[in-house]
Design an enzyme around this catalytic site. Sequence first.
Site, short mmCIF file in Angstrom:
data_model
loop_
_atom_site.label_atom_id
_atom_site.label_comp_id
_atom_site.label_asym_id
_atom_site.label_seq_id
_atom_site.Cartn_x
_atom_site.Cartn_y
_atom_site.Cartn_z
N GLU A 274 38.46 -5.97 15.02
CA GLU A 274 37.04 -5.65 15.22
C GLU A 274 36.78 -4.16 14.97
O GLU A 274 35.72 -3.77 14.47
CB GLU A 274 36.62 -5.98 16.65
CG GLU A 274 36.45 -7.42 16.99
CD GLU A 274 36.02 -7.57 18.43
OE1 GLU A 274 34.88 -7.99 18.65
OE2 GLU A 274 36.81 -7.26 19.33
N LEU A 288 32.31 -0.41 19.45
CA LEU A 288 32.42 -0.33 18.01
C LEU A 288 31.33 0.57 17.45
O LEU A 288 30.23 0.65 18.01
CB LEU A 288 32.31 -1.72 17.38
CG LEU A 288 33.34 -2.76 17.79
CD1 LEU A 288 33.10 -4.06 17.03
CD2 LEU A 288 34.76 -2.27 17.56
N ASP A 392 28.48 -11.44 14.26
CA ASP A 392 28.06 -11.47 15.67
C ASP A 392 26.55 -11.24 15.82
O ASP A 392 25.86 -10.88 14.87
CB ASP A 392 28.84 -10.38 16.41
CG ASP A 392 29.02 -10.67 17.89
OD1 ASP A 392 28.54 -11.72 18.37
OD2 ASP A 392 29.64 -9.85 18.58
N GLU A 395 21.78 -13.94 17.96
CA GLU A 395 20.78 -14.34 18.97
C GLU A 395 19.97 -13.16 19.48
O GLU A 395 19.19 -13.31 20.43
CB GLU A 395 21.47 -15.04 20.14
CG GLU A 395 22.50 -14.23 20.89
CD GLU A 395 23.82 -14.08 20.16
OE1 GLU A 395 24.60 -15.04 20.15
OE2 GLU A 395 24.07 -13.00 19.59
N ARG A 442 28.87 -17.28 16.65
CA ARG A 442 28.63 -17.95 17.92
C ARG A 442 27.17 -18.38 18.04
O ARG A 442 26.85 -19.36 18.71
CB ARG A 442 28.96 -17.03 19.09
CG ARG A 442 28.09 -15.78 19.18
CD ARG A 442 28.39 -14.92 20.37
NE ARG A 442 27.44 -13.81 20.46
CZ ARG A 442 27.42 -12.92 21.44
NH1 ARG A 442 28.29 -13.01 22.41
NH2 ARG A 442 26.53 -11.95 21.45
N ASP A 459 31.59 -16.11 24.42
CA ASP A 459 32.28 -15.21 25.34
C ASP A 459 32.61 -15.89 26.67
O ASP A 459 31.98 -15.60 27.70
CB ASP A 459 31.43 -13.96 25.60
CG ASP A 459 31.17 -13.16 24.33
OD1 ASP A 459 31.88 -13.40 23.34
OD2 ASP A 459 30.27 -12.32 24.34
N HIS A 524 41.98 -13.05 20.97
CA HIS A 524 41.04 -11.95 21.19
C HIS A 524 41.57 -11.12 22.36
O HIS A 524 42.03 -11.68 23.35
CB HIS A 524 39.65 -12.50 21.51
CG HIS A 524 38.54 -11.50 21.32
ND1 HIS A 524 38.57 -10.23 21.87
CD2 HIS A 524 37.35 -11.59 20.66
CE1 HIS A 524 37.46 -9.59 21.54
NE2 HIS A 524 36.71 -10.38 20.81
#
Length: 667
Positions: A274, A288, A392, A395, A442, A459, A524
Amino acid sequence: MKIQTTSNGFDLVLDGRLILCHRSDAPCLFVGQGDARMDMYRGNFDIEDYVIERTPLAHAVVSGSEIAFSAAPGQSARLTLQVSGEEQNGVITFRTDDAAINRLWIRVTGEEGEHVWGGGEQMSYFDMRGRRFPLWTSEPGVGRDKTTEITFKADVAGKSGGDYWNTNYPQPTYLSSRRYALHVETTAYSAFDFRRDSFHEIEIWAVPERIELTVRPTFVALVKAMAERFGRQPPLPEWVYGGAIIGLKDGASSFERLERIIAAGTKVSGLWCEDWVGLRHTSFGARLFWDWKANDDRYPALRQRISELEDRGIRFLGYVNPYLAVDGSLFPEAEAAGYFAMNGSGDTALVDFGEFDCGVVDFTNPEAAAWFADRVIGQNMIDYGLSGWMADFGEYLPIDVKLANGIDAKVMHNAWPTLWAEVNARAVESRGKTGESLFFMRAGFTGIQKHCPLLWAGDQSVDFTRHDGLVTVISGALSSGLLGNAYHHSDIGGYTSLFGNVRTMELIMRWAEMGAFTPVMRTHEGNRPRDNLQIDQDPQVLAHFARMTQIYVHLVPYLKFLVADASTQGLPVQRPLFLHFEDDTRAYTIQDAYLYGPDLLVAPVWHAGTTEWTTYLPIGAEWVHVWSGRTFAGGQDATVPAPFGEPPVFYRSASEFAGLFAGLRNL
């Protein structure tokens, strides 16, 4: 689809199934107005509706294929339904001249003992009967049970506690045990209410475009029809079959750690980092840096490293989301071109992500979508050598921004994950990499199936909890799989570690056991890597994980068979027990076990401190326990030993892959 009139109403019937039953004293349709309050805080939403009007449309006039609804005889029609369709496929379209209507409720006939599944990706309850499910893409929540301490703390600390219905991937589609499917074509906020025995109430915060109905004689045929409607994924890339995708975010040290993991006997197909874009240090911790290009300081000579890994059959994967940090190199480029969503003042809308602001690229602007696909994903990622990435934050569209297409962001919010998936798929297609590059998401909504090649479960908490932990992955795979999403996987070991909740050795090992029997194995490090046990920090955990990757690779001939089935027929790799055992009604409610294709039954251990496990084996097959070779007749609970390394797995004795499955005992 037939309209059968009665003295005081009508019945709408599709292939012998009663869909709508309307009587003047028991109407099936209500319309009105609502005034919603929606508050968003970093992907979490607090939504409340004040219903101003809810009027039953008691009077219905049938004229051919049209039904005009009004509140009472003599009044003008407020809503008209147009009914069409063949014997097994029906469509109800809606028409109104009443601009005041922004709420609609329709009651679909229900039956006592009926089961319903779908709703997108539902994590807490696979069988949705008996509960109400709002359908709005959001963060799933930290803790999804309002009675627990962790959910309470998450609500207090960051408005981030969830509930059983919160999901990254909602979809207004359900399948019924009456062997029909219903889909609402809308992107507006909606809710499915299955709490009544005699009807299912569908609530929509708009007049929908249409409702689609599909009837098939079997569950298998119905699931195939859903994949045909929403889209089928391409076969998994060949490189995936080499083993697990190892998730590390440790800068250049990730390569050294990868070598130690491989030296332990682990089968590896990819290295997923990532942090390939570098880090930003905040009071929350390391985050990040949201400027989607390789960071030479954190990963020196990365392009060369990627090439060296690929020569060994190992691919490199990264991370991207639709936001651009204001202090990154891509932000001014996008802003100058007018590619960002705007605020009410006509300026770039900035979203606070905690000590740094970002703009969201407006994918309703075709030029902005094309720029992100080519400039960001195409040039900076695919051309650079990445073979996959986590796509990612689908949403996260803020509900107060102004979009290029002029549609209210509240209406576009649910559609956003599909637009985001399309941007990624366009980038892959433009480089001729469809079926070779693998991105995973996701977030989802209607239509994501045709663009996104792989779902991940989001998650989960790093624990065994009923609504937030390991077991929720199974429900997510099964519910989404019925709607055309063939491939599903999860973060091995979970992700969310908050309020002192950390991974145990047992959790990682049990999660890895489940991961070996999914289409893709991927680890992960979680949101707090330093606080949580990693697969390479304990010799026992690493040896166990290595063996699970060997099991995954051993099953590749069978997995390839399932992938071919998925890409041509639309059947998911992970399937509910009832899909192949329709006459066994006990299988309709099982959500902690699944069929891995037609011939393997997997019942992952999801309780701590357990070395024995009981699961139900459906009627209609003789089952063989993989590790002992003991046979069981279907239609009974089977209790078997479940030490680490021997997850409860059974195969059909008559399977053409029986020899392959029996070979697992020798690993």
